[in-house]
Design an enzyme around this catalytic site. Structure first.
Site, PDB file in Angstrom:
ATOM      1  N   GLU A 108       0.891  -1.169   0.000  1.00  0.00           N
ATOM      2  CA  GLU A 108       0.000   0.000   0.000  1.00  0.00           C
ATOM      3  C   GLU A 108       0.916   1.203   0.000  1.00  0.00           C
ATOM      4  OE1 GLU A 108      -3.197  -0.069  -0.339  1.00  0.00           O
ATOM      5  OE2 GLU A 108      -3.327  -2.244  -0.218  1.00  0.00           O
TER       6      GLU A 108
ATOM      7  N   CYS B 260      -1.626   8.832   3.921  1.00  0.00           N
ATOM      8  CA  CYS B 260      -1.655   8.333   2.540  1.00  0.00           C
ATOM      9  C   CYS B 260      -2.943   8.773   1.853  1.00  0.00           C
ATOM     10  CB  CYS B 260      -1.540   6.825   2.537  1.00  0.00           C
ATOM     11  SG  CYS B 260      -2.700   6.068   3.674  1.00  0.00           S
TER      12      CYS B 260
HETATM   13  P1  NAP Z   1       9.192   3.856   3.765  1.00  0.00           P
HETATM   14  O1  NAP Z   1      10.300   4.800   3.936  1.00  0.00           O
HETATM   15  O2  NAP Z   1       9.011   3.216   2.440  1.00  0.00           O
HETATM   16  O3  NAP Z   1       9.418   2.727   4.888  1.00  0.00           O
HETATM   17  C1  NAP Z   1       8.571   1.597   5.051  1.00  0.00           C
HETATM   18  C2  NAP Z   1       9.412   0.380   5.428  1.00  0.00           C
HETATM   19  O4  NAP Z   1      10.108  -0.105   4.284  1.00  0.00           O
HETATM   20  C3  NAP Z   1      10.483   0.631   6.477  1.00  0.00           C
HETATM   21  O5  NAP Z   1      10.597  -0.529   7.273  1.00  0.00           O
HETATM   22  C4  NAP Z   1      11.727   0.836   5.646  1.00  0.00           C
HETATM   23  O6  NAP Z   1      12.929   0.524   6.317  1.00  0.00           O
HETATM   24  C5  NAP Z   1      11.501  -0.168   4.536  1.00  0.00           C
HETATM   25  N1  NAP Z   1      12.193   0.196   3.291  1.00  0.00           N
HETATM   26  C6  NAP Z   1      12.020   1.334   2.584  1.00  0.00           C
HETATM   27  N2  NAP Z   1      12.770   1.305   1.465  1.00  0.00           N
HETATM   28  C7  NAP Z   1      13.421   0.108   1.470  1.00  0.00           C
HETATM   29  C8  NAP Z   1      14.345  -0.518   0.581  1.00  0.00           C
HETATM   30  N3  NAP Z   1      14.743   0.080  -0.537  1.00  0.00           N
HETATM   31  N4  NAP Z   1      14.812  -1.738   0.899  1.00  0.00           N
HETATM   32  C9  NAP Z   1      14.443  -2.348   2.036  1.00  0.00           C
HETATM   33  N5  NAP Z   1      13.557  -1.802   2.924  1.00  0.00           N
HETATM   34  C10 NAP Z   1      13.059  -0.605   2.644  1.00  0.00           C
HETATM   35  O7  NAP Z   1       7.795   4.521   4.094  1.00  0.00           O
HETATM   36  P2  NAP Z   1       7.410   5.510   5.308  1.00  0.00           P
HETATM   37  O8  NAP Z   1       8.162   6.769   5.209  1.00  0.00           O
HETATM   38  O9  NAP Z   1       7.495   4.773   6.563  1.00  0.00           O
HETATM   39  O10 NAP Z   1       5.889   5.836   5.054  1.00  0.00           O
HETATM   40  C11 NAP Z   1       5.444   7.008   4.408  1.00  0.00           C
HETATM   41  C12 NAP Z   1       4.824   6.638   3.076  1.00  0.00           C
HETATM   42  O11 NAP Z   1       3.871   5.610   3.283  1.00  0.00           O
HETATM   43  C13 NAP Z   1       4.082   7.749   2.377  1.00  0.00           C
HETATM   44  O12 NAP Z   1       4.388   7.764   1.018  1.00  0.00           O
HETATM   45  C14 NAP Z   1       2.615   7.375   2.564  1.00  0.00           C
HETATM   46  O13 NAP Z   1       1.745   7.878   1.585  1.00  0.00           O
HETATM   47  C15 NAP Z   1       2.693   5.903   2.571  1.00  0.00           C
HETATM   48  N6  NAP Z   1       1.597   5.297   3.293  1.00  0.00           N
HETATM   49  C16 NAP Z   1       0.722   4.534   2.615  1.00  0.00           C
HETATM   50  C17 NAP Z   1      -0.361   3.993   3.277  1.00  0.00           C
HETATM   51  C18 NAP Z   1      -1.346   3.173   2.540  1.00  0.00           C
HETATM   52  O14 NAP Z   1      -2.148   2.518   3.165  1.00  0.00           O
HETATM   53  N7  NAP Z   1      -1.343   3.158   1.247  1.00  0.00           N
HETATM   54  C19 NAP Z   1      -0.528   4.193   4.648  1.00  0.00           C
HETATM   55  C20 NAP Z   1       0.409   4.958   5.317  1.00  0.00           C
HETATM   56  C21 NAP Z   1       1.469   5.493   4.611  1.00  0.00           C
HETATM   57  P3  NAP Z   1      13.673   1.573   7.289  1.00  0.00           P
HETATM   58  O15 NAP Z   1      13.015   1.426   8.615  1.00  0.00           O
HETATM   59  O16 NAP Z   1      15.073   1.095   7.274  1.00  0.00           O
HETATM   60  O17 NAP Z   1      13.492   2.936   6.684  1.00  0.00           O
END
Ligand code: NAP
Length: 504
Positions: A263, A300
């Site tokens: 998501e 989001c």
């Molecule tokens: P994120 O930076 O993508 O992090 C999410 C998880 O993925 C973390 O555990 C992160 O690890 C890991 N991760 C990220 N990139 C990675 C990679 N290249 N390789 C391995 N692991 C990786 O997201 P966020 O900042 O927490 O969340 C914000 C985003 O989420 C916004 O864009 C928002 O719109 C979206 N969101 C979507 C929803 C939905 O339901 N669609 C709900 C809430 C939020 P680390 O801990 O090491 O960073």
């Protein structure tokens, strides 16, 4: 008393330390040290999950419902401590953390009730037709079965409801799938205390401790190892498009590709139709400003784009939105990285051809202040990047020439979690014209409301075509989300003694 994190991983009920450690960066309060995850620790957690599946995957629905209730109780018992450390790590206010805790325990209990009803098993029976010509038909029975160990990645902006004991974990456990969570580096202490609550509940229910593990992050290879572990059967991910896409690609490149339910982000466009604009444009603008800036815009479902027909009503709307957003003070963002990304997103929008800045401010360090921009339909259509999510309280008004260009904008949209129509009776014909287009773009369509605030219920769809999610057939919120962790199995002509208890 404040919660003092031990900083270890929690693998199959054991607290395991590993070096090198890393320090958390809370927005307030003390920093703590956490063990760094590794592929070896991931393998250990996945092995324990695979072992646990042989009992947990065959547990009764009543046993799993009891586990879900026990987890909710154990979280509630730690309520004030969870709120305190959650606020420190995320910068979110206490009322938000408390509300989110209620939502988290509420969805655990909702899943308990849901599986007890049994409908989710989708049981089907085609009776045998032994005398059918030209060939007899055997008896065929079908039921949904749990798929095996599930990997879960939470998002920074929902440290409870989309994290360690969030919707993905609740759905997977309800289905009968053990869970391995990769902890989010933005809220490791909050993750740890919630993991302790889950492990306590698993032990109290006498279940195999491998049903649940939390491996803290600290390095990117932790998550990469998790999605590639051969024992993992599916991934539930909530987070950014970049992170989600990288992990999705790894899942697809496995020798045995597995589903990655990501998501991701969304700009959640709102279409403001002429009669509604004439009747209450300014009130909608004020509502929009509230929705856009709530929680520093870190949702989001944040409605980042408002599309309307140019003219005096659009002018009155933008004036009202500018005033309302201008009254919103600075808000702390979840992490330094998210605050940096917000400023970069602002600069990208600000530097785009035809974009006018209606509201500017100073936005420094970890603080966010709202920005408001306006662009014509022609310029928006000429620049696809203007349809990309800027995570934070940034709004864009797109003024179109006429209803035809409004439809063009709708057709040009990428996949969305939500699309909103603001309409009155006089707008019905235009709304009917837009509906088939919007239905192809989004998982949820709203009328006369704002998309922030996602109800956890049976009819909710929180998903949508890519890039809103990586699997348009799924939702990550609501009871339907359990389907991600089930697969249909057909039992042909099996004697009653061999059928699963739920199908016999
Ligand atoms: P994120 O930076 O993508 O992090 C999410 C998880 O993925 C973390 O555990 C992160 O690890 C890991 N991760 C990220 N990139 C990675 C990679 N290249 N390789 C391995 N692991 C990786 O997201 P966020 O900042 O927490 O969340 C914000 C985003 O989420 C916004 O864009 C928002 O719109 C979206 N969101 C979507 C929803 C939905 O339901 N669609 C709900 C809430 C939020 P680390 O801990 O090491 O960073």
């Amino acid at each position: 008393m404040s919660y003092q994190p031990h900083g270890k991983h929690l693998i199959a009920g054991d607290r395991i330390a590993s070096e090198p450690g890393w320090a958390s960066s809370p927005s307030s309060g003390p920093s703590h040290r956490f063990s760094t995850g590794s592929p070896a620790l991931i393998a250990q957690a996945c092995e324990a999950a695979e072992r646990a599946f042989w009992s947990f995957g065959y547990s009764s629905r009543a046993e799993r419902a009891a586990l879900l209730h026990a987890i909710a109780d154990a979280i509630e018992a730690r309520g004030p401590q969870i709120t305190e450390i959650g606020c420190q790590e995320s910068g979110l206010p206490a009322a938000r953390l408390e509300g989110e805790r209620g939502r988290t325990t509420g969805q655990l209990r909702l899943f308990a009730d849901h599986i007890l009803k049994g409908d989710y098993l989708d049981r089907r029976v085609d009776a045998a037709l032994p005398h059918r010509q030209p060939a007899p038909r055997p008896e065929l029975r079908m039921m949904q079965r749990p798929i095996g160990p599930v990997a879960v990645f939470g998002a920074s902006n929902f440290p409870l409801a989309f994290s360690v004991a969030g919707g993905d974990t609740a759905a997977a456990l309800a289905a009968g799938c053990p869970v391995v969570v990769k902890g989010h580096s933005a809220h490791p202490g909050t993750g740890e205390i919630v993991a302790e609550a889950i492990a306590e509940a698993v032990a109290a229910q006498g279940m195999d401790p491998g049903v649940f593990s939390l491996v803290q992050g600290g390095k990117r290879d932790v998550g990469e190892a998790l999605v590639q572990d051969p024992r993992i059967r599916a991934v539930g991910f909530t987070g950014s498009l970049t992170g989600g896409r990288a992990l999705f690609d790894l899942c697809a490149r496995r020798p045995d590709p597995i589903p990655f339910f990501g998501e991701l982000g969304s700009v959640n466009p709102m279409f403001l139709l002429p009669s509604a604009m004439a009747a209450r444009g300014e009130a909608i603008a004020q509502g929009w400003a509230g929705s856009l800036s709530m929680g520093a815009g870190q949702f989001c479902t944040n409605p980042g784009i408002a599309v309307m027909i140019e003219g005096p009503e659009a002018q009155a709307f933008s004036d009202a939105a500018r005033v309302a957003l201008g009254a919103v003070g600075p808000q702390v963002m979840l992490t330094d990285g998210i605050a940096d990304a917000y400023r970069k997103g602002r600069d990208r929008v600000r530097g785009s051809a035809g974009v006018r800045e209606l509201l500017t401010s100073v936005c420094d360090r970890r603080n966010a202040t709202p920005y408001l921009y306006e662009v014509s339909g022609d310029d928006w259509l000429a620049n696809h990047a203007l349809g990309e999510e800027v995570f934070g309280p940034l709004g864009m008004i797109v003024t179109v020439r006429d209803a035809g260009q409004m439809e063009q904008i709708a057709r040009a949209l990428d996949g969305q979690l939500t699309c909103t129509l603001h309409l009155d009776e006089g707008d019905t014909a235009l709304a009917r014209r837009l509906m088939p287009v919007l239905e192809r773009k989004a998982g949820r369509l709203l009328a006369n409301g704002f998309p922030t605030g996602v109800e956890v219920c049976d009819a909710m769809v929180h998903g949508g075509p890519y890039p809103a999610s990586t699997n348009f057939g799924a939702t990550s919120v609501g009871t339907l989300s359990i389907r991600r962790f089930l697969r249909p199995v057909c039992y042909q002509n099996l004697p009653e003694a061999l059928l699963p208890a739920d199908l016999a």
